[in-house]
Design a protein around this motif. Structure first.
Motif, PDB file in Angstrom:
ATOM      1  N   ASN A  26       0.807  -1.277   0.016  1.00 12.33           N
ATOM      2  CA  ASN A  26      -0.006  -0.012  -0.056  1.00 12.33           C
ATOM      3  C   ASN A  26       0.823   1.222   0.150  1.00 12.33           C
ATOM      4  OD1 ASN A  26      -2.510  -1.378   0.033  1.00 12.33           O
ATOM      5  ND2 ASN A  26      -2.629  -1.304   2.264  1.00 12.33           N
ATOM      6  N   ILE A  27       1.786   1.249   0.656  1.00  9.40           N
ATOM      7  CA  ILE A  27       2.858   2.450   0.819  1.00  9.40           C
ATOM      8  C   ILE A  27       3.473   2.570  -0.529  1.00  9.40           C
ATOM      9  CG2 ILE A  27       4.998   3.212   1.443  1.00  9.40           C
ATOM     10  CD1 ILE A  27       4.649   2.104   4.311  1.00  9.40           C
ATOM     11  N   LEU A  28       4.025   1.612  -1.367  1.00  8.31           N
ATOM     12  CA  LEU A  28       4.393   1.515  -2.420  1.00  8.31           C
ATOM     13  C   LEU A  28       3.679   2.143  -3.598  1.00  8.31           C
ATOM     14  CD1 LEU A  28       6.934  -1.311  -2.594  1.00  8.31           C
ATOM     15  CD2 LEU A  28       7.532   0.932  -2.650  1.00  8.31           C
ATOM     16  N   GLU A  29       2.225   1.556  -3.413  1.00  5.13           N
ATOM     17  CA  GLU A  29       1.358   2.116  -4.384  1.00  5.13           C
ATOM     18  C   GLU A  29       1.207   3.571  -4.474  1.00  5.13           C
ATOM     19  OE1 GLU A  29      -2.252  -0.478  -4.115  1.00  5.13           O
ATOM     20  OE2 GLU A  29      -1.097  -2.056  -4.714  1.00  5.13           O
ATOM     21  N   ASP A  34       1.768   9.304  -5.995  1.00  7.36           N
ATOM     22  CA  ASP A  34       1.886  10.687  -5.544  1.00  7.36           C
ATOM     23  C   ASP A  34       3.234  11.213  -5.588  1.00  7.36           C
ATOM     24  OD1 ASP A  34      -0.814  10.536  -4.803  1.00  7.36           O
ATOM     25  OD2 ASP A  34      -0.649  10.450  -2.646  1.00  7.36           O
ATOM     26  N   LYS A  35       4.100  10.180  -5.701  1.00 10.23           N
ATOM     27  CA  LYS A  35       5.560  10.420  -5.932  1.00 10.23           C
ATOM     28  C   LYS A  35       6.292  10.947  -4.650  1.00 10.23           C
ATOM     29  CE  LYS A  35       5.421  10.077 -10.470  1.00 10.23           C
ATOM     30  NZ  LYS A  35       5.194   8.532 -10.695  1.00 10.23           N
ATOM     31  N   PHE A  36       5.378  11.635  -3.658  1.00 13.13           N
ATOM     32  CA  PHE A  36       6.063  11.785  -2.386  1.00 13.13           C
ATOM     33  C   PHE A  36       4.907  11.623  -1.463  1.00 13.13           C
ATOM     34  CE2 PHE A  36       6.513  14.780   1.076  1.00 13.13           C
ATOM     35  CZ  PHE A  36       7.484  14.788   1.739  1.00 13.13           C
ATOM     36  N   ALA A  37       5.068  11.239  -0.161  1.00 18.60           N
ATOM     37  CA  ALA A  37       4.225  11.341   0.915  1.00 18.60           C
ATOM     38  C   ALA A  37       5.072  11.202   2.375  1.00 18.60           C
ATOM     39  CB  ALA A  37       3.427   9.950   1.043  1.00 18.60           C
ATOM     40  N   SER A  38       4.332  12.064   3.164  1.00 21.88           N
ATOM     41  CA  SER A  38       5.204  12.300   4.613  1.00 21.88           C
ATOM     42  C   SER A  38       4.689  10.974   5.408  1.00 21.88           C
ATOM     43  CB  SER A  38       4.862  13.274   5.282  1.00 21.88           C
ATOM     44  OG  SER A  38       3.512  13.313   5.540  1.00 21.88           O
ATOM     45  N   VAL A  39       5.407  10.755   6.549  1.00 23.35           N
ATOM     46  CA  VAL A  39       5.066   9.528   7.274  1.00 23.35           C
ATOM     47  C   VAL A  39       3.620   9.735   7.772  1.00 23.35           C
ATOM     48  CG1 VAL A  39       5.511   8.535   9.595  1.00 23.35           C
ATOM     49  CG2 VAL A  39       7.306   8.930   7.941  1.00 23.35           C
ATOM     50  N   ASP A  41       1.184  11.751   6.246  1.00 23.94           N
ATOM     51  CA  ASP A  41       0.358  11.544   5.011  1.00 23.94           C
ATOM     52  C   ASP A  41      -0.110   9.930   5.096  1.00 23.94           C
ATOM     53  OD1 ASP A  41       0.388  14.116   4.305  1.00 23.94           O
ATOM     54  OD2 ASP A  41       1.965  13.806   2.869  1.00 23.94           O
ATOM     55  N   LEU A  42       0.922   9.132   4.994  1.00 24.30           N
ATOM     56  CA  LEU A  42       0.655   7.454   4.818  1.00 24.30           C
ATOM     57  C   LEU A  42      -0.042   7.138   6.080  1.00 24.30           C
ATOM     58  CD1 LEU A  42       4.390   6.721   3.670  1.00 24.30           C
ATOM     59  CD2 LEU A  42       2.296   6.602   2.199  1.00 24.30           C
ATOM     60  N   SER A  43       0.354   7.740   7.165  1.00 26.40           N
ATOM     61  CA  SER A  43      -0.461   7.086   8.400  1.00 26.40           C
ATOM     62  C   SER A  43      -1.809   7.311   8.330  1.00 26.40           C
ATOM     63  CB  SER A  43       0.066   7.613   9.678  1.00 26.40           C
ATOM     64  OG  SER A  43      -0.471   7.469  10.698  1.00 26.40           O
ATOM     65  N   GLN A  44      -2.411   8.518   7.626  1.00 28.76           N
ATOM     66  CA  GLN A  44      -3.592   8.961   7.626  1.00 28.76           C
ATOM     67  C   GLN A  44      -4.264   8.141   6.370  1.00 28.76           C
ATOM     68  OE1 GLN A  44      -3.708  13.165   7.394  1.00 28.76           O
ATOM     69  NE2 GLN A  44      -3.064  13.570   9.484  1.00 28.76           N
ATOM     70  N   ILE A  53       4.211   2.830  10.090  1.00 32.81           N
ATOM     71  CA  ILE A  53       4.696   3.560   8.787  1.00 32.81           C
ATOM     72  C   ILE A  53       6.023   3.434   8.765  1.00 32.81           C
ATOM     73  CG2 ILE A  53       4.862   5.509   7.148  1.00 32.81           C
ATOM     74  CD1 ILE A  53       2.253   3.914   6.871  1.00 32.81           C
ATOM     75  N   ARG A  54       6.693   3.783   9.667  1.00 28.98           N
ATOM     76  CA  ARG A  54       8.243   3.875   9.682  1.00 28.98           C
ATOM     77  C   ARG A  54       8.965   2.382   9.581  1.00 28.98           C
ATOM     78  NH1 ARG A  54       6.678   7.737  13.810  1.00 28.98           N
ATOM     79  NH2 ARG A  54       7.226   9.755  13.018  1.00 28.98           N
ATOM     80  N   ARG A  55       8.219   1.538  10.453  1.00 27.65           N
ATOM     81  CA  ARG A  55       8.760   0.169  10.466  1.00 27.65           C
ATOM     82  C   ARG A  55       8.608  -0.674   8.989  1.00 27.65           C
ATOM     83  NH1 ARG A  55       5.296  -2.001  14.232  1.00 27.65           N
ATOM     84  NH2 ARG A  55       3.790  -2.686  12.550  1.00 27.65           N
TER      85      ARG A  55
END
Length: 64
Positions: A26-29, A34-39, A41-44, A53-55
């Motif tokens: 999901n993170i990679l998708e 989006d080409k960029f996402a903060s931790v 952003d991904l968390s939400q 997300i960090r793990r």
């Protein structure tokens, strides 16, 4: 090896690999789209905690 398939009919990429976790896919998708996402952003977007997300990002980095 991570496999990426572009679904033209849905205009999106799908990542699949037998050794990769769903959350990591999901993170990679999201990053492909989006080409960029903060931790944060991904968390939400994925409804998981920032430490999760960090793990997942650390595991993806470890795999290369």
């Amino acid at each position: 090896m991570i496999n990426i398939k572009f679904l033209k009919s849905e205009n999106r990429a799908v990542i699949y690999d037998d050794d990769i976790e769903i959350g990591e896919c999901n993170i990679l998708e999201i990053l492909l789209k989006d080409k960029f996402a903060s931790v944060e952003d991904l968390s939400q977007k994925l409804f998981v905690s920032p430490p999760t997300i960090r793990r997942d990002l650390a595991e993806l980095t470890r795999r290369g």
